[in-house]
Design an enzyme around this catalytic site. Structure first.
Site, PDB file in Angstrom:
ATOM      1  N   HIS A 285       0.831  -1.214   0.000  1.00 55.39           N
ATOM      2  CA  HIS A 285       0.000   0.000   0.000  1.00 55.39           C
ATOM      3  C   HIS A 285       0.869   1.269   0.000  1.00 55.39           C
ATOM      4  O   HIS A 285       0.721   2.139  -0.865  1.00 55.39           O
ATOM      5  CB  HIS A 285      -0.876   0.043   1.264  1.00 55.39           C
ATOM      6  CG  HIS A 285      -1.738  -1.166   1.505  1.00 55.39           C
ATOM      7  ND1 HIS A 285      -2.857  -1.464   0.762  1.00 55.39           N
ATOM      8  CD2 HIS A 285      -1.633  -2.153   2.432  1.00 55.39           C
ATOM      9  CE1 HIS A 285      -3.419  -2.567   1.224  1.00 55.39           C
ATOM     10  NE2 HIS A 285      -2.708  -3.014   2.232  1.00 55.39           N
TER      11      HIS A 285
HETATM   12  O1  RIB Z   1      -5.013   0.078   4.673  1.00 55.89           O
HETATM   13  C1  RIB Z   1      -3.615   0.075   4.439  1.00 55.89           C
HETATM   14  C2  RIB Z   1      -2.937   1.118   5.261  1.00 55.89           C
HETATM   15  O2  RIB Z   1      -3.144   0.836   6.632  1.00 55.89           O
HETATM   16  C3  RIB Z   1      -1.414   1.136   5.066  1.00 55.89           C
HETATM   17  O3  RIB Z   1      -0.932   2.435   5.252  1.00 55.89           O
HETATM   18  C4  RIB Z   1      -0.915   0.253   6.169  1.00 55.89           C
HETATM   19  O4  RIB Z   1       0.400   0.592   6.594  1.00 55.89           O
HETATM   20  C5  RIB Z   1      -1.890   0.569   7.253  1.00 55.89           C
HETATM   21  O5  RIB Z   1      -1.430   1.755   7.886  1.00 55.89           O
END
Ligand code: RIB
Ligand code: CA
Length: 374
Positions: A285
């Protein structure tokens, strides 16, 4: 200005990459090839993006921090940890460790929020391990945080460089919202905010909400109401960049402190997730969000008007995206006949949302940056 360029120029980068390739340390498919000549994304930066990285490390945050620190297209002015994946008592030392491992003790790290604006903190230890780095035991960092809070540091850097600084926010938006609340005239001075968060296609911690927006929906709403140019890299695309075992092996095979640390964190998290679930991959992500600034063509952006649900008993943190008007609210809680017709307000998008991604291009960039020998 401190040199942030790991590679003095493209020739130097390619030379080091060729060395890595020659060493056979990495499968050639991970590097630029004749189909993807290096100049598609290794051209020397004209002028690096000056960024503040707001983060809740966090396994994918760790990879994102390493990518940002090893990319000449970005000049990291500061790292500001926030509570999220794990409490601030862990995200702060984790951020210090990661900056130290990357050899960038020159970058100020300032402690951010320990709780969301108005809600109880919900963490994601299940996904990131009890210490936030997959459970890998790194040495205590020697690097100390600066005395300023994250809010003070962000405000000082932005006000000293009006219109120059972008915030890359890859955790809950509590720090960013606190800056906007504490300094009501600062918004126009922030060049842009690039956000890992939200989703137009369902959540990951509830069916409605993505984790970062779920943890602090009020903060997300403040940011999306701010009028600052926003780029939203949400689950719509980040779900499609799942790092695989072969790529972790490539990091483990490369001989530099960053790839070694990244390999350790990802391997430990893989092993842990294999024990507790049948998860066989882990979404990158946050690294994709950073990559979007380095090489914008890794995603396709589209204008949306995005609103954040904050009162939902079941849906708080949901991000609703309108590609066109009319923008509607839920019917008012008053029985009655339809309200009198009124002219539809002008449709004004407030964010560029990533709707498509090129996973191969992203992973080639990520591996080339983390696994090069320097
Ligand atoms: O949903 C994904 C996000 O939530 C990413 O930033 C992961 O590190 C968590 O913080
Ligand atoms: Ca994160």
């Amino acid at each position: 200005m401190r040199s942030n360029n790991l590679f003095r120029n493209r020739r130097d980068f390619l030379r080091t990459s060729a060395v890595t390739l020659a060493a056979g340390a990495l499968p050639s498919s991970l590097f630029p090839s004749k189909e993807n000549p290096a100049n598609t994304y290794f051209a020397p930066p004209t002028k690096p993006h000056r960024i503040i990285l707001d983060t809740d490390p966090g396994v994918d945050d760790a990879i994102a921090i390493f990518l940002a620190l090893r990319s000449p297209e970005l000049h990291v002015e500061a790292v500001t940890p926030v509570c999220g994946n794990v409490p601030l008592s862990l995200t702060l030392p984790n951020a210090l460790r990661l900056v130290e491992i990357a050899g960038r003790a020159d970058i100020p790290v300032a402690a951010g929020a320990a709780t969301p604006l108005v809600r109880r903190l919900v963490t994601a230890k299940y996904a990131h391990g009890s210490n936030g780095l997959g459970g890998v035991d790194f040495a205590e960092p020697k690097l100390k945080p600066v005395p300023e809070t994250a809010t003070e540091l962000i405000r000082r850097i932005v006000r000293a460089n009006p219109g120059e600084i972008s915030i890359v926010a890859v955790g809950p938006l509590t720090n960013v919202a606190t800056v906007l609340k504490s300094d009501p005239t600062i918004a126009p001075l922030i060049k842009s905010i690039v956000i890992m968060g939200g989703s137009l296609s369902g959540g990951n911690i509830t069916p409605a909400a993505e984790f970062n927006f779920y943890v602090d929906p009020e903060a997300a709403r403040i940011v999306f109401d701010s009028g600052i140019p926003l780029t939203m890299v949400g689950l719509d695309v980040t779900r499609k960049v799942l790092i695989r075992d072969e790529q972790v092996r490539a990091l483990e095979a490369a001989q530099n402190p960053v790839s070694q640390a990244a390999g350790k964190i990802l391997r430990a998290n893989f092993d842990r997730l294999h024990k507790t679930s049948n998860a066989v991959d882990f979404a990158m992500h946050d690294p994709l969000t950073v990559a979007q600034l380095i090489e914008p063509s890794v995603v396709t952006l589209k204008d949306f008007f995005v609103e954040i649900e904050t009162t939902g008993e079941l849906t708080a943190g949901q991000s609703l995206g309108y590609a066109h008007g009319p923008v509607r609210r839920s019917p008012p809680l008053e029985t009655g006949q339809p309200a009198a017709e009124s002219p539809e307000p002008e449709f004004k998008p407030n964010a560029k949302v990533a709707v498509e991604v090129d996973p191969d291009k992203f992973f080639r960039l990520l591996l080339a940056r983390l696994a090069s020998p320097a």
